[in-house]
Design an enzyme around this catalytic site. Structure first.
Site, PDB file in Angstrom:
ATOM      1  CE  LYS A 110      -3.766   2.292   2.487  1.00  0.00           C
ATOM      2  NZ  LYS A 110      -3.080   3.589   2.628  1.00  0.00           N
ATOM      3  CE1 TYR A 215       5.554   0.731  -9.018  1.00  0.00           C
ATOM      4  CE2 TYR A 215       5.833   2.980  -8.232  1.00  0.00           C
ATOM      5  CZ  TYR A 215       6.373   1.777  -8.654  1.00  0.00           C
ATOM      6  OH  TYR A 215       7.735   1.624  -8.724  1.00  0.00           O
ATOM      7  CE  LYS A 304      -2.602   2.377   7.021  1.00  0.00           C
ATOM      8  NZ  LYS A 304      -3.492   3.423   7.456  1.00  0.00           N
ATOM      9  CB  CYS A 398     -15.563  28.517  26.748  1.00  0.00           C
ATOM     10  SG  CYS A 398     -15.202  28.384  24.975  1.00  0.00           S
ATOM     11  CB  CYS A 414     -18.280  25.665  25.058  1.00  0.00           C
ATOM     12  SG  CYS A 414     -18.896  27.350  24.799  1.00  0.00           S
TER      13      CYS A 414
END
Length: 648
Positions: A110, A215, A304, A398, A414
């Protein structure tokens, strides 16, 4: 030079270029190639009407665009499911083989680049389109023509989409960055960014200088009759495309794992960046039998590579306010290079995680990054503390608007709907692909429009006027009109897309479709008992919908009034022998199983991929296999295709 001699020289030049760029086996010196190239170029300059369609001189670019246009893929380009270890691969194999039995898997590297779809017709490259959202991408044909490993003509008469990855080799990437450094330009973060950025150059002559490589890894539209995907790809390579350095047919977890470990061992030797291995069911008929989810094919996945770990130090903790008001802590770390990308931030998810891992500002930590996954902290190196570290406290106000925060434990929110960060992030989400897909309304533009006071929420987008934008830097007539047209073009979108774009917490595209189909515009007044019974909607999702509609009831009604979304009516199937029944299809039939599946679903049937005691009917065609055998062993009713149609 005669036309005949010119054609001979073009053919020889193409042969030399293919040997150099595709076969990596030069059969002429650079001096010989350059001399022949200029002989061909001189003839073409003198006879512009006689230039060969596939002359290598067409690779230098020079076409300059104002902007890229959109183009649609004939067949959708899908994402892939990710698996990260041997156990997850085995689970994926078990799911596959439960439905189609034992099979072979086509495995290949990959590469980490930019996905591309090449469309050839009558043997000529007529269009190159980026992946985009899988359905529509950007048309970058002029740029792709400059890529030496992309044939301008192929020996194939029909229509064919060849999919693949545009990459930059690691050594070329280093050279490009060295040149940019010398010229005082900003550096590319990694080869993938360099490849994607090079494809989006408006001047194709810049793309031509970037040493891009293509590719192929798959096909879209095609009429190739090969039984296996690997055979189709062998045919594609024979047309003049690059072949990956390694590819293998594997059976079972042991062969797959052995090939995977070999690729990891070769990771540094292979000239392109790899972030994993792709597994695909090799037999095309079995691919079609498995089908697709909403996001990806069930017959392929990306295994992966292991995440790369690095040690760094936390310099500070900053807070981000998302579109739903959730406050997320982010670790600002000492920059560290991971596979060509300079990483300076790592996610911390929430304050419970900070407390669980006992994270302090000043701590030395281990971070990991795998492919596109955002870097995260996996371990605090407590033995390296010297007493200067500072504990992290849960915020009470916040960081953006200063209003009091609601602390729900895992989540801190918030509640101020007019908090500028909430506004900006909600509009960015609203405009992105997969939601309202407003072309030209990226994050920087949204930030500018909010900062200038032109918009304060998503509804304001629909009331922007030309004169609101004409004073902004970089906004010329064409850009303004394109943006305003793109916004207005979203009116009448399907309701589920609007619901998805609203950014209701826990509600994605699939849930939005179910809600839109069940309630239509009445979703604003839906009750908990009505929502919770919908297949796939859980308690947390139902509560999230209720809370969102309670807080934003009038605002959502105004959105509906302004955008006028298209409401798909829920059609109740008439009574028939398959309504409410679970059905499994197997074997070859008079039309595609996908068409028969759609027909049965419209009749109210649930079409499953596997046979169990709960299956009501197995409908079979020619060459039916293990599913028919299993149905007979379980005593499940079986029908031929003709018997099924007779019942209807």
């Amino acid at each position: 030079m005669t036309q005949e001699l010119y054609q001979e020289k073009v053919a020889l030049l193409k042969k030399w270029a293919h040997a150099y760029y595709v076969e990596d086996n030069p059969i002429a010196s650079d001096e010989e190639y350059d001399r022949l190239y200029h002989e061909v170029l001189d003839y073409e300059t003198a006879h512009p009407d006689e230039v060969a369609e596939d002359s290598p001189t067409k690779r230098v670019g020079g076409v300059i665009r104002d902007e890229f246009s959109k183009a649609k893929h004939i067949k959708r380009m899908w994402s892939m499911e990710d698996v990260f270890n041997n156990e997850e691969v085995q689970e994926w194999l078990d799911r596959v083989e439960k439905n189609i039995g034992e099979c072979e898997y086509f495995c290949e590297p990959k590469f980490d680049g930019a996905s591309m779809n090449l469309l050839y017709e009558g043997g000529k490259l007529i269009r190159a389109i980026t992946r985009g959202d899988g359905v529509i991408g950007e048309e970058v044909t002029d740029n792709v023509r400059t890529i030496r490993s992309v044939p301008l003509t192929i020996d194939y008469d029909g229509l064919i989409e060849i999919r693949g990855e545009v990459v930059i080799r690691k050594d070329d990437f280093e050279q490009i960055n060295a040149e940019r450094l010398e010229e005082g330009e900003s550096l590319f973060a990694n080869p993938r960014n360099a490849a994607a950025g090079s494809l989006r150059q408006l001047d194709s002559s810049i793309t031509a200088k970037r040493r891009l490589v293509f590719y192929p890894w798959g096909l879209g539209e095609n009429t190739l009759a090969h039984r296996k995907l690997s055979q189709k790809m062998d045919y594609v390579y024979s047309l003049g495309f690059l072949e990956p350095p390694f590819a293998q047919d594997c059976k079972g977890i042991e062969e797959i794992e052995a090939f995977y470990q070999m690729l990891i061992a070769k990771r540094d030797d292979i000239p392109m960046m790899m972030d994993g291995m792709v597994l695909k069911v090799d037999e095309v008929d079995k691919q079609e039998e498995l089908g697709y989810t909403v996001k990806f094919p069930k017959w392929m996945c990306a295994y992966k590579f292991p995440a790369i770990e690095k040690v760094t130090k936390i310099n500070a903790i900053t807070l981000q306010v998302g579109r739903t008001g959730v406050v997320t802590p982010v670790a600002e770390i000492e920059p560290v290079n991971i596979e060509g990308a300079m990483v300076s931030r790592a996610t911390l998810h929430n304050f419970d995680e900070i407390e669980r891992k006992d994270i302090h500002v000043g701590d030395s930590v281990i971070i990991i990054r795998s492919g596109d996954v955002i870097p995260k902290i996996i371990k605090v190196l407590e033995d390296r503390r010297d007493g200067s570290e500072v504990a992290v406290n849960r915020p009470t106000e916040c960081p953006t608007c200063g209003s009091e925060l609601l602390d729900e434990g895992a989540l801190i929110k918030c509640q101020n709907l007019h908090c500028s960060d909430r506004v900006i992030n909600s509009i960015i989400h609203f405009a992105r692909k997969g939601c309202m897909n407003i072309d030209g309304l990226g994050s920087k533009i949204v930030e500018l429009l909010v900062k200038e006071g032109i918009i304060k929420d998503i509804l304001d987008l629909y009331f922007i006027k030309y004169e609101d934008l004409e004073h902004l830097e970089g906004f010329k007539e064409k850009r303004i009109n394109n943006l305003l047209d793109a916004i207005q073009a979203t009116k009448g979108v399907p309701l589920y897309r609007l619901l998805n774009a609203m950014g209701i917490e826990h509600i994605g595209e699939v849930a939005s479709k179910a809600l839109a189909l069940e309630f239509g515009l009445g979703i604003v007044d839906a009750a908990y008992d009505q929502i919770i019974v919908i297949d796939g909607i859980g308690e947390e999702m139902a509560n999230s919908v209720l809370e969102f509609m309670r807080v934003n009831h009038d605002f959502v009604l105004k959105l509906f009034e302004t955008i006028q979304p298209t409401v798909e009516k829920k059609v109740e199937a008439e009574e028939n022998p398959f309504k409410g029944k679970t059905v499994v299809l197997t074997g070859t039939m008079s039309e595609s199983r996908g068409a028969i599946k759609e027909m049965l679903e419209n009749l109210g049937a649930k079409v499953s991929g596997s046979v169990s005691k709960k299956t009501d009917f197995v409908i079979y065609g020619e060459e039916a296999g293990s599913k028919l055998d299993k149905a007979e062993s379980l005593g499940v009713a079986t029908l031929t295709e003709d018997e099924m149609r007779g019942m209807l």
